[in-house]
Design a protein around this motif. Structure first.
Motif, PDB file in Angstrom:
ATOM      1  N   UNK A   1       4.416   5.467  -6.914  1.00  0.00           N
ATOM      2  CA  UNK A   1       5.387   5.574  -7.783  1.00  0.00           C
ATOM      3  C   UNK A   1       4.780   5.048  -9.531  1.00  0.00           C
ATOM      4  N   UNK A   2       4.249   4.141  -9.277  1.00  0.00           N
ATOM      5  CA  UNK A   2       3.689   3.574 -10.612  1.00  0.00           C
ATOM      6  C   UNK A   2       2.832   4.669 -11.545  1.00  0.00           C
ATOM      7  N   UNK A   3       2.072   5.256 -10.529  1.00  0.00           N
ATOM      8  CA  UNK A   3       0.901   6.256 -11.137  1.00  0.00           C
ATOM      9  C   UNK A   3       1.600   7.504 -11.807  1.00  0.00           C
ATOM     10  N   UNK A   4       2.563   7.929 -10.992  1.00  0.00           N
ATOM     11  CA  UNK A   4       3.308   9.176 -11.444  1.00  0.00           C
ATOM     12  C   UNK A   4       3.932   8.870 -12.798  1.00  0.00           C
ATOM     13  N   UNK A   5       4.645   7.620 -13.073  1.00  0.00           N
ATOM     14  CA  UNK A   5       5.314   7.350 -14.367  1.00  0.00           C
ATOM     15  C   UNK A   5       4.143   7.272 -15.462  1.00  0.00           C
ATOM     16  N   UNK A   6       2.988   6.699 -15.048  1.00  0.00           N
ATOM     17  CA  UNK A   6       1.916   6.526 -16.096  1.00  0.00           C
ATOM     18  C   UNK A   6       1.559   7.878 -16.685  1.00  0.00           C
ATOM     19  N   UNK A   7       1.257   8.735 -15.446  1.00  0.00           N
ATOM     20  CA  UNK A   7       0.602  10.259 -15.885  1.00  0.00           C
ATOM     21  C   UNK A   7       1.755  10.878 -16.772  1.00  0.00           C
TER      22      UNK A   7
ATOM     23  N   UNK B   1       3.157  16.884  -6.918  1.00  0.00           N
ATOM     24  CA  UNK B   1       1.911  16.742  -6.388  1.00  0.00           C
ATOM     25  C   UNK B   1       2.060  15.172  -6.041  1.00  0.00           C
ATOM     26  N   UNK B   2       2.501  14.406  -6.612  1.00  0.00           N
ATOM     27  CA  UNK B   2       2.705  12.668  -6.310  1.00  0.00           C
ATOM     28  C   UNK B   2       3.564  12.444  -5.277  1.00  0.00           C
ATOM     29  N   UNK B   3       4.730  13.609  -5.201  1.00  0.00           N
ATOM     30  CA  UNK B   3       5.758  13.407  -3.949  1.00  0.00           C
ATOM     31  C   UNK B   3       4.876  13.746  -2.734  1.00  0.00           C
ATOM     32  N   UNK B   4       3.923  14.753  -2.658  1.00  0.00           N
ATOM     33  CA  UNK B   4       3.241  15.026  -1.554  1.00  0.00           C
ATOM     34  C   UNK B   4       2.268  13.970  -1.343  1.00  0.00           C
ATOM     35  N   UNK B   5       1.577  13.165  -2.325  1.00  0.00           N
ATOM     36  CA  UNK B   5       0.734  12.228  -2.155  1.00  0.00           C
ATOM     37  C   UNK B   5       1.680  11.027  -1.365  1.00  0.00           C
ATOM     38  N   UNK B   6       3.032  10.926  -1.763  1.00  0.00           N
ATOM     39  CA  UNK B   6       3.760   9.806  -1.249  1.00  0.00           C
ATOM     40  C   UNK B   6       4.075  10.023   0.160  1.00  0.00           C
ATOM     41  N   UNK B   7       3.781  11.276   0.781  1.00  0.00           N
ATOM     42  CA  UNK B   7       4.533  11.558   2.009  1.00  0.00           C
ATOM     43  C   UNK B   7       3.151  11.470   2.929  1.00  0.00           C
ATOM     44  N   UNK B   8       1.882  11.772   2.282  1.00  0.00           N
ATOM     45  CA  UNK B   8       0.793  11.964   3.130  1.00  0.00           C
ATOM     46  C   UNK B   8      -0.001  10.652   3.227  1.00  0.00           C
ATOM     47  N   UNK B   9      -0.435  10.011   1.982  1.00  0.00           N
ATOM     48  CA  UNK B   9      -1.316   8.979   1.774  1.00  0.00           C
ATOM     49  C   UNK B   9      -0.988   7.724   2.582  1.00  0.00           C
ATOM     50  N   UNK B  10       0.173   7.125   2.401  1.00  0.00           N
ATOM     51  CA  UNK B  10       0.439   6.025   3.176  1.00  0.00           C
ATOM     52  C   UNK B  10       0.291   6.070   4.589  1.00  0.00           C
ATOM     53  N   UNK B  11       0.823   7.217   4.953  1.00  0.00           N
ATOM     54  CA  UNK B  11       0.802   7.783   6.791  1.00  0.00           C
ATOM     55  C   UNK B  11      -0.727   7.660   6.838  1.00  0.00           C
ATOM     56  N   UNK B  12      -1.577   8.467   6.156  1.00  0.00           N
ATOM     57  CA  UNK B  12      -3.011   8.444   6.523  1.00  0.00           C
ATOM     58  C   UNK B  12      -3.552   7.184   6.583  1.00  0.00           C
TER      59      UNK B  12
END
Length: 336
Positions: free
Chosen positions: A305-311, A182-193
């Motif tokens: 990247x930091x958030x996925x490690x925290x979770x 899920x975070x990998x997908x966030x990394x692809x979508x959210x910065x571009x958005x």
């Protein structure tokens, strides 16, 4: 209470919420300074928070309410030094016109139970795998199996449940790999958005968000971690979902559902949060305010990247916590 006023034209839920709130502000049922929160209003109107959020944003643009250094909105225009008055909105006796009440109650039956089912499911999947039996779910909420299938289909669209090879509805288990996905997908979508929508960001709302984040940084960690869910939702709405690409926005929202549910559960379990989250969001908002869009997108990538490690670190703690003794009656633990 309800009033009998005829109104022939059908309205969307957020428009009905706007009219109800506007009318109660204008007749002083909601006086200046009263704090309006999405959750209690949604409970009164028996709708989800999304249309309430949109209604409040419209009323803000009209100058009837404004944001402040706290959760929610204050009744009254900004810039007048209005002091917050915290009261249980359910005790104020809001007037709900009969046409509005009937319109809201005639919404699809699945919507009436969806939020509860979603919360029940999200609250257990981190502990393992659960089966959902349609007839038990229908009996639990006293609805038809058609309604139940509508709910489960929408949960599947959002990645919260699935059907196994035996066509049984299954929820969970939520694994570290799924969180990474899920975070990998966030990394692809959210910065571009963020980049695509930067020119469309509401500068006034962004500045308000930056000020709120800056204020929270100066508070004790317990204070801003308690406000994290609300301010993170505002951050996503203002900074990420300003993109004009509707398909992209829908993908981001759907991908965020299990992530948000997991983070909410971890907070409810009392796991320690990281104050760095507030600083990271504040830096992104500040970079956007300065027009440094590419730097803001890069900071967004670092934040994710930091958030996925925290979770994942918190999920490792959950692994040694006993599973909940009580879940919703329609959820049956599947022993592996």
């Amino acid at each position: 209470m309800t009033e009998n006023h005829a109104r022939p034209n059908a309205q969307k839920r957020y428009e009905i919420a706007e009219d109800v709130l506007r009318g109660n502000i204008e007749d002083n049922t909601l006086p200046r300074g009263v704090v309006l929160l999405e959750g209690p209003i949604a409970d009164i109107l028996q709708i989800s928070r999304a249309p309430v959020q949109r209604a409040l944003q419209t009323l803000e643009s009209e100058g009837l309410v404004h944001r402040f250094n706290g959760r929610g909105y204050l009744v009254g225009p900004a810039g007048q030094g209005i002091e917050p008055k915290r009261a249980d909105i359910k005790t104020l006796g809001l007037t709900i016109p009969r046409h509005a009440d009937e319109a809201l109650q005639s919404r699809a039956s699945w919507e009436r139970i969806y939020n509860t089912v979603e919360a029940d499911v999200a609250g257990c999947v981190v502990f393992g795998q659960y089966r959902i039996i349609e007839i038990e779910l229908a009996d639990h909420f006293n609805v038809s199996r058609t309604v139940v299938r509508d709910v489960l289909t929408r949960l599947r669209e959002r990645g919260l449940v699935r059907k196994n090879q035996s066509s049984h509805w299954i929820a969970g288990p939520l694994t570290a790999q799924m969180i990474k996905d899920h975070y990998g997908l966030r990394g692809m979508l959210e910065p571009q958005a963020l980049v695509a929508g930067a020119s469309r960001v509401d500068r006034e709302r962004l500045d308000d968000l930056f000020q709120r984040l800056s204020d929270l940084e100066r508070h004790e960690p317990a204070d801003h971690l308690a406000a994290l869910e609300t301010i993170h939702a505002d951050f996503i709405e203002i900074c990420i979902l300003a993109t004009p690409n509707e398909r992209l926005k829908e993908s981001i929202r759907n991908n965020l559902l299990p992530v948000t549910a997991t983070e909410r559960l971890l907070r409810r379990l009392g796991l320690p949060g990281d104050p760095a989250i507030i600083t990271e969001l504040r830096l992104i908002a500040e970079l956007l305010l300065r027009g440094a869009v590419k730097a803001a997108a890069a900071m967004m990538e670092n934040h994710l990247e930091a958030s996925v490690d925290r979770t994942i670190a918190q999920m490792k703690i959950v692994a040694i916590i006993p599973s909940p003794g009580v879940t919703a009656a329609y959820l049956t633990r599947v022993l592996e």
